[in-house]
Every structure is written in structure tokens, then in C-alpha cells.
Design a protein around this motif. Structure first.
Motif, PDB file in Angstrom:
ATOM      1  N   HIS A   6       0.843  -1.288  -0.094  1.00 17.54           N
ATOM      2  CA  HIS A   6       0.072  -0.123   0.117  1.00 17.54           C
ATOM      3  C   HIS A   6       0.721   1.163   0.095  1.00 17.54           C
ATOM      4  O   HIS A   6       1.664   1.481   0.758  1.00 17.54           O
ATOM      5  CB  HIS A   6      -0.974   0.036   1.293  1.00 17.54           C
ATOM      6  N   HIS A   7       0.508   1.997  -0.995  1.00 19.16           N
ATOM      7  CA  HIS A   7       1.270   3.597  -1.035  1.00 19.16           C
ATOM      8  C   HIS A   7       0.580   4.466  -0.390  1.00 19.16           C
ATOM      9  O   HIS A   7      -0.739   4.522  -0.290  1.00 19.16           O
ATOM     10  CB  HIS A   7       1.670   3.737  -2.455  1.00 19.16           C
ATOM     11  N   GLY A   8       1.263   5.444   0.300  1.00 19.22           N
ATOM     12  CA  GLY A   8       0.725   6.724   1.079  1.00 19.22           C
ATOM     13  C   GLY A   8       0.065   6.437   2.412  1.00 19.22           C
ATOM     14  O   GLY A   8       0.501   5.140   2.825  1.00 19.22           O
ATOM     15  N   GLY A   9      -0.622   6.888   3.126  1.00 15.37           N
ATOM     16  CA  GLY A   9      -0.955   6.573   4.298  1.00 15.37           C
ATOM     17  C   GLY A   9      -0.103   6.355   5.267  1.00 15.37           C
ATOM     18  O   GLY A   9      -0.382   6.096   6.400  1.00 15.37           O
ATOM     19  N   ASP A  23       5.915   2.397   5.833  1.00 14.93           N
ATOM     20  CA  ASP A  23       5.882   3.640   5.496  1.00 14.93           C
ATOM     21  C   ASP A  23       6.455   3.883   4.163  1.00 14.93           C
ATOM     22  O   ASP A  23       7.685   3.791   4.105  1.00 14.93           O
ATOM     23  CB  ASP A  23       6.071   4.552   6.471  1.00 14.93           C
ATOM     24  N   HIS A  24       6.108   3.723   2.874  1.00 15.40           N
ATOM     25  CA  HIS A  24       6.695   3.774   1.766  1.00 15.40           C
ATOM     26  C   HIS A  24       7.665   4.930   1.414  1.00 15.40           C
ATOM     27  O   HIS A  24       8.638   4.601   0.774  1.00 15.40           O
ATOM     28  CB  HIS A  24       5.546   3.258   0.602  1.00 15.40           C
ATOM     29  N   GLU A  25       7.101   5.795   1.936  1.00 16.43           N
ATOM     30  CA  GLU A  25       7.655   6.966   1.352  1.00 16.43           C
ATOM     31  C   GLU A  25       9.204   7.117   2.212  1.00 16.43           C
ATOM     32  O   GLU A  25      10.162   7.537   1.555  1.00 16.43           O
ATOM     33  CB  GLU A  25       6.903   8.398   1.870  1.00 16.43           C
ATOM     34  N   PHE A  26       9.263   6.654   3.570  1.00 19.34           N
ATOM     35  CA  PHE A  26      10.414   6.742   4.234  1.00 19.34           C
ATOM     36  C   PHE A  26      11.160   5.525   3.830  1.00 19.34           C
ATOM     37  O   PHE A  26      12.733   5.669   3.833  1.00 19.34           O
ATOM     38  CB  PHE A  26      10.270   6.860   5.827  1.00 19.34           C
ATOM     39  N   LEU A  27      10.505   4.502   3.415  1.00 22.05           N
ATOM     40  CA  LEU A  27      11.216   3.272   2.986  1.00 22.05           C
ATOM     41  C   LEU A  27      12.144   3.518   1.686  1.00 22.05           C
ATOM     42  O   LEU A  27      13.345   3.468   1.422  1.00 22.05           O
ATOM     43  CB  LEU A  27      10.615   2.119   2.832  1.00 22.05           C
ATOM     44  N   ALA A  28      11.433   4.305   0.718  1.00 23.54           N
ATOM     45  CA  ALA A  28      11.865   4.774  -0.377  1.00 23.54           C
ATOM     46  C   ALA A  28      13.155   5.963  -0.194  1.00 23.54           C
ATOM     47  O   ALA A  28      14.346   5.809  -0.974  1.00 23.54           O
ATOM     48  CB  ALA A  28      11.000   5.341  -1.366  1.00 23.54           C
TER      49      ALA A  28
END
Length: 164
Positions: A6-9, A23-28
Motif C-alpha cells: 500500500h502506497h501513501g497513508g 511507510d513507503h515514502e520513508f522506505l524509498a
């Protein structure tokens, strides 16, 4: 184990989203910074060797600081780089032996010394730095100048908030 796709959130810097997922944003961000830092370490070693074959990679940043700031006390250099006095003394001795820096009395305090780049050190450093900038120009040739400026602004902001 498979990560949540799941992206976002994501919520905050805690690493987990509102539902406890990744948390995909911080993982990226972590992935990209890790790659950037790995490449920067390798590049720093390469640039240091171009300045002088016996130059330690960590000393390249010290040369950059001296080139930008002018003569400085060893304590200022140690604080900027984030090392102790003994480590800085060792690095400065090595740089002096390579003919890249010299020490001179501090006119404001006769008991203190200032470290400055020698003419040879400045020339060698600036030659390598020009080559690095030319490589950045080629790598970012498709970028708009505003994007380059924004990247520089964001990196400056990140560096200003970094805790070491």
C-alpha cells in the motif's frame, strides 16, 4: 516475509503507516539515500586519489572546507568534520607531509595556529572539483535549473537538520 504494498497513508517519521504497515515514502527515502551515500563514499575515495595518490578519502572534505572558508584553526576543522583533536592532528600531519596544507601563526592569537591550503593543494583540489562539477552537469543535463536548485535546497535543509 512480504512488505505491505500500500502506497501513501504513512504517518510521520516513525516508520509505520497509520495501519501499522510499511511507510513507503520513508522506505524509498532510506533506499535512495543509502545508494547515494554508498556512491558518494566511492566517489570521495576516487577524488581523494586524484588530488594525491596517498590522500585518505576522509581528508577530501577537509580540503573542500579549507578551500571555501580560508585558513582555520585545527579545533574549528575538527568540529566541522566531527572528529576529535587527535584524529584531526593526524590528518593534518598527513596533509602537511603531502604538501597540501601548511600551518601558520594566527595573527589574532600568537599561541594558536591556522591551517591553510598550500598553492599546490589548492590547485590540485580545484582541478578535481572542476571535474566533479562537469560530471554533475553531464548527469543532470536533462534537468531544469530550477530542479537542480530545488535539489540543492532540499539537501541543504536535510544537512542542516542532520544529527550526527
Amino acid at each position: 516475509m512480504r512488505e505491505d504494498t500500500h502506497h501513501g497513508g504513512g504517518s510521520g517519521a516513525g516508520g509505520a503507516g497509520a495501519g501499522g504497515g510499511v511507510d513507503h515514502e520513508f522506505l524509498a527515502l532510506e533506499r535512495e539515500l543509502t545508494l547515494l551515500l554508498r556512491r558518494a563514499r566511492a566517489s570521495s575515495g576516487e577524488m581523494a586519489r586524484q588530488v594525491h595518490p596517498d590522500l585518505e578519502p576522509a581528508a577530501y572534505g577537509l580540503l573542500a572546507f579549507l578551500d571555501e572558508s580560508g585558513p582555520r584553526r585545527a579545533t574549528d576543522l575538527a568540529a566541522f568534520i566531527g572528529v576529535g583533536k587527535a584524529t584531526m592532528s593526524r590528518q593534518l600531519r598527513a596533509l602537511e607531509q603531502l604538501g597540501l596544507v601548511t600551518r601558520e601563526p594566527d595573527p589574532a592569537d600568537g599561541r594558536a595556529w591556522l591551517v591553510r591550503l598550500t598553492d599546490e593543494g589548492r590547485e590540485r583540489f580545484r582541478t578535481v572539483r572542476r571535474g566533479r562539477r562537469e560530471r554533475y552537469v553531464r548527469q543532470l543535463a536533462g534537468w531544469d535549473r530550477a530542479e537542480v536548485a530545488e535539489l540543492a535546497r532540499l539537501l541543504r535543509q536535510l544537512n542542516a537538520r542532520a544529527e550526527f
